[in-house]
Design an enzyme around this catalytic site. Structure first.
Site, PDB file in Angstrom:
ATOM      1  NE  ARG A   1      -3.233   0.075   2.944  1.00  0.00           N
ATOM      2  CZ  ARG A   1      -3.467   0.385   4.218  1.00  0.00           C
ATOM      3  NH1 ARG A   1      -3.180  -0.469   5.181  1.00  0.00           N
ATOM      4  NH2 ARG A   1      -3.986   1.549   4.545  1.00  0.00           N
TER       5      ARG A   1
ATOM      6  CB  SER B   1      -0.232   4.367   4.150  1.00  0.00           C
ATOM      7  OG  SER B   1       0.255   3.175   4.727  1.00  0.00           O
TER       8      SER B   1
ATOM      9  CE  LYS C   1      -3.884  -3.492  14.341  1.00  0.00           C
ATOM     10  NZ  LYS C   1      -4.499  -2.799  15.488  1.00  0.00           N
ATOM     11  CG  ASP C   2      -4.486  -4.391   8.871  1.00  0.00           C
ATOM     12  OD1 ASP C   2      -5.327  -4.191   9.770  1.00  0.00           O
ATOM     13  OD2 ASP C   2      -3.571  -3.587   8.610  1.00  0.00           O
TER      14      ASP C   2
ATOM     15  CB  SER D   1     -10.090  -0.300  17.614  1.00  0.00           C
ATOM     16  OG  SER D   1     -10.078  -1.444  18.448  1.00  0.00           O
ATOM     17  CG  LEU D   2     -16.199  -2.250  16.954  1.00  0.00           C
ATOM     18  CD1 LEU D   2     -17.131  -3.369  16.487  1.00  0.00           C
ATOM     19  CD2 LEU D   2     -16.993  -0.981  17.227  1.00  0.00           C
ATOM     20  NE  ARG D   3      -7.861  -4.639  19.514  1.00  0.00           N
ATOM     21  CZ  ARG D   3      -6.936  -3.831  19.993  1.00  0.00           C
ATOM     22  NH1 ARG D   3      -6.588  -3.919  21.275  1.00  0.00           N
ATOM     23  NH2 ARG D   3      -6.336  -2.941  19.239  1.00  0.00           N
ATOM     24  NE  ARG D   4      -6.058  -0.014  19.399  1.00  0.00           N
ATOM     25  CZ  ARG D   4      -5.457   0.201  18.226  1.00  0.00           C
ATOM     26  NH1 ARG D   4      -5.971   1.047  17.349  1.00  0.00           N
ATOM     27  NH2 ARG D   4      -4.337  -0.428  17.951  1.00  0.00           N
TER      28      ARG D   4
ATOM     29  NE  ARG E   1     -10.906   4.335   8.453  1.00  0.00           N
ATOM     30  CZ  ARG E   1     -11.086   3.932   7.232  1.00  0.00           C
ATOM     31  NH1 ARG E   1     -12.306   3.762   6.760  1.00  0.00           N
ATOM     32  NH2 ARG E   1     -10.070   3.692   6.438  1.00  0.00           N
ATOM     33  N   GLY E   2      -8.561   7.172   8.671  1.00  0.00           N
ATOM     34  CA  GLY E   2      -7.406   7.677   7.933  1.00  0.00           C
ATOM     35  C   GLY E   2      -6.138   6.986   8.362  1.00  0.00           C
TER      36      GLY E   2
ATOM     37  NE  ARG F   1      -6.738   6.164  12.142  1.00  0.00           N
ATOM     38  CZ  ARG F   1      -7.369   5.081  12.578  1.00  0.00           C
ATOM     39  NH1 ARG F   1      -7.322   4.769  13.855  1.00  0.00           N
ATOM     40  NH2 ARG F   1      -8.027   4.315  11.738  1.00  0.00           N
TER      41      ARG F   1
ATOM     42  CB  CYS G   1     -10.261  -6.939  10.861  1.00  0.00           C
ATOM     43  SG  CYS G   1     -11.287  -5.910   9.803  1.00  0.00           S
TER      44      CYS G   1
HETATM   45  C1  DPM Z   1      -7.344  -3.618  12.709  1.00  0.00           C
HETATM   46  C2  DPM Z   1      -7.791  -2.745  13.714  1.00  0.00           C
HETATM   47  C3  DPM Z   1      -7.132  -1.520  13.494  1.00  0.00           C
HETATM   48  C4  DPM Z   1      -6.302  -1.687  12.345  1.00  0.00           C
HETATM   49  C5  DPM Z   1      -8.789  -3.097  14.787  1.00  0.00           C
HETATM   50  C6  DPM Z   1      -8.185  -3.227  16.207  1.00  0.00           C
HETATM   51  C7  DPM Z   1      -7.291  -0.275  14.313  1.00  0.00           C
HETATM   52  C8  DPM Z   1      -8.420   0.597  13.834  1.00  0.00           C
HETATM   53  C9  DPM Z   1      -8.498   1.888  14.599  1.00  0.00           C
HETATM   54  C10 DPM Z   1      -7.731  -5.019  12.512  1.00  0.00           C
HETATM   55  N1  DPM Z   1      -6.498  -2.959  11.894  1.00  0.00           N
HETATM   56  O1  DPM Z   1      -6.972  -3.077  16.427  1.00  0.00           O
HETATM   57  O2  DPM Z   1      -8.955  -3.479  17.140  1.00  0.00           O
HETATM   58  O3  DPM Z   1      -7.746   2.126  15.546  1.00  0.00           O
HETATM   59  O4  DPM Z   1      -9.352   2.706  14.255  1.00  0.00           O
HETATM   60  C11 DPM Z   1      -3.899  -1.093  11.819  1.00  0.00           C
HETATM   61  C12 DPM Z   1      -2.831  -0.420  12.496  1.00  0.00           C
HETATM   62  C13 DPM Z   1      -1.689  -1.213  12.328  1.00  0.00           C
HETATM   63  C14 DPM Z   1      -2.062  -2.293  11.542  1.00  0.00           C
HETATM   64  C15 DPM Z   1      -2.904   0.861  13.219  1.00  0.00           C
HETATM   65  C16 DPM Z   1      -3.251   0.727  14.700  1.00  0.00           C
HETATM   66  C17 DPM Z   1      -0.268  -0.967  12.816  1.00  0.00           C
HETATM   67  C18 DPM Z   1       0.131  -1.913  13.937  1.00  0.00           C
HETATM   68  C19 DPM Z   1       0.459  -3.320  13.508  1.00  0.00           C
HETATM   69  C20 DPM Z   1      -5.366  -0.689  11.699  1.00  0.00           C
HETATM   70  N2  DPM Z   1      -3.395  -2.174  11.233  1.00  0.00           N
HETATM   71  O5  DPM Z   1      -3.780  -0.262  15.177  1.00  0.00           O
HETATM   72  O6  DPM Z   1      -2.966   1.717  15.410  1.00  0.00           O
HETATM   73  O7  DPM Z   1       1.187  -3.520  12.526  1.00  0.00           O
HETATM   74  O8  DPM Z   1      -0.006  -4.237  14.198  1.00  0.00           O
END
Ligand code: DPM
Length: 385
Positions: free
Chosen positions: A25, A27, A97-98, A146-149, A166-167, A172, A260
């Protein structure tokens, strides 16, 4: 010189060299992550020629909708997989995690690299510098999609409010600093570190505050499942401990049928040859939750001293290598070698099976206590938002 699906060229000495193309990607974080993998490959294989190809994905284009509401699991990965399938690229670097717990047929995760700090971090608005979540003013708005956070932090810090943001990371941080909408945002410590923004980390959240997402902090290399040359090449990037932890985590998530964007969180740890997996599910407001821990040994029964690796004798055994035999039908190959999308033939298959079962067992334990009901309600409420 074009030859079959692969791209070759002649180097200065007239030697034919294969060009390895890496998709990414566009970014800044994705590029940094891809460059780090490219650097490692270059170090291990000084003779290969690497080419990095940037691509825009659907997830990059839809910036105004909360991720958890879009529903498409492979938002950030589909375009890259299409390029892999068409042999336009040979490997793709993702944040693990994606990546969904079941990859589309024909693809596999050929390497999971050593995990960075897997925890979540708080990034504060400059006017709140040096504060922590517990001392932020009543009703301060925290940005996270993130619903989890959100679920975990709502439970722990009822005085705070949570709003989607988002973004990519740059966007962000800009939204945080240049407006007055958010008092803080929550991001993965790993991403912040890779961007060189550690100075913005106000607080690393403990597992009591926020357990991490499945696979968080680890990079994954996705490849064509049948491309044995590339699979072999990237397999040396595998970090055995990270692979085993992530197989357990992904098996847990898969059994819960979580994508996710479900409020599911984990914590893993390897101590004294035992892998400990803690998994939890939450209602959206965190008021309801289930959490448990299980453990299993990560010692291969045939070679006690070599914890994770396949004993050498087994390499001569066909069953360990027949995944790379050409001529087997695709479905059989995938099913035989992959565990939750991961191919790691140099790591003990016995131990991989055990940690995968650990994830499934822990999920079954939580399901028996009502995890399915919690997640179903969470999904319905999120869809209705
Ligand atoms: C996924 C989530 C988020 C990303 C959901 C979660 C965060 C979304 C948000 C599955 N992917 O974590 O509960 O915070 O709005 C993502 C990030 C990274 C990979 C950024 C982040 C970097 C860290 C890594 C987005 N995907 O989580 O701050 O490589 O693990």
């Amino acid at each position: 010189m074009e030859n079959g699906p692969y791209k070759y060229f002649r180097d200065g000495n007239g030697k034919v060299v294969r060009v390895i193309r890496i998709g990414t990607r566009k970014s800044q974080l994705a590029r940094i992550q891809t460059d780090s993998v490219a650097d490692k490959l270059k170090e291990l294989y000084p003779d290969i020629q690497l080419e990095i190809i940037g691509m825009t994905t659907t997830g990059d284009k839809i910036l105004d909708t909360a991720l958890s509401k879009i529903g498409e699991k492979s938002l950030f990965t589909k375009e890259l997989e299409n390029a892999l399938e068409r042999n336009e690229v040979d490997l793709v670097v993702h944040s693990l995690k994606d990546l969904p717990t079941a990859l589309p047929l024909g693809f596999t995760i050929g390497a999971v690299l050593k995990r960075e700090n897997p925890f979540d971090a708080v990034v504060l608005h400059p006017k709140h510098a040096n504060k922590t979540l517990d001392v932020l003013p009543e009703n301060s708005v925290i940005g996270t999609s993130s619903l989890r956070r959100a679920a975990q932090l709502k439970r722990k810090y009822p005085h705070l409010e949570f709003k989607d943001i988002r973004g990519n990371l740059n966007t962000r941080l800009k939204k945080l600093d240049e407006k007055d909408d958010y008092a803080a945002i929550i991001l993965a410590a790993a991403g912040l570190k890779r961007m060189g923004w550690e100075d913005r980390v106000g607080q690393i959240l403990t597992p009591e505050e926020s357990m991490y997402a499945v696979g968080q902090g680890a990079l994954a290399v996705e490849v064509r499942a049948r491309d044995t040359d590339i699979l072999e090449m990237v397999s040396v990037l595998h970090d055995p401990e990270t692979v085993l932890r992530c197989i357990a985590e992904r098996a847990f998530l898969k059994r819960l049928e979580g994508g996710c964007s479900v409020p599911v969180a984990v914590h893993t740890d390897v101590t004294d040859s035992q892998l400990y997996l803690t998994g939890a599910v939450f209602s959206l407001d965190g008021s309801d939750s289930l959490k448990d821990t299980m453990q299993t040994s990560v010692i291969d029964s045939e070679q006690v001293r070599c914890l994770f690796f396949v004993p050498l004798s087994k390499f001569e055994d066909d069953s360990y290598t027949n995944n790379v035999n050409v001529g087997q039908d695709q479905e059989h190959v995938d099913e035989f070698t992959q565990r939750v999308g991961v191919t790691a033939t140099k790591i003990s298959g016995e131990v991989q099976n055990r940690v995968e079962k650990l994830g499934v067992d822990l999920a079954n334990l939580l399901l028996s206590k009502g995890a399915k009901e919690i997640l179903t309600v969470a999904r319905q409420l999120n869809d209705a938002r």
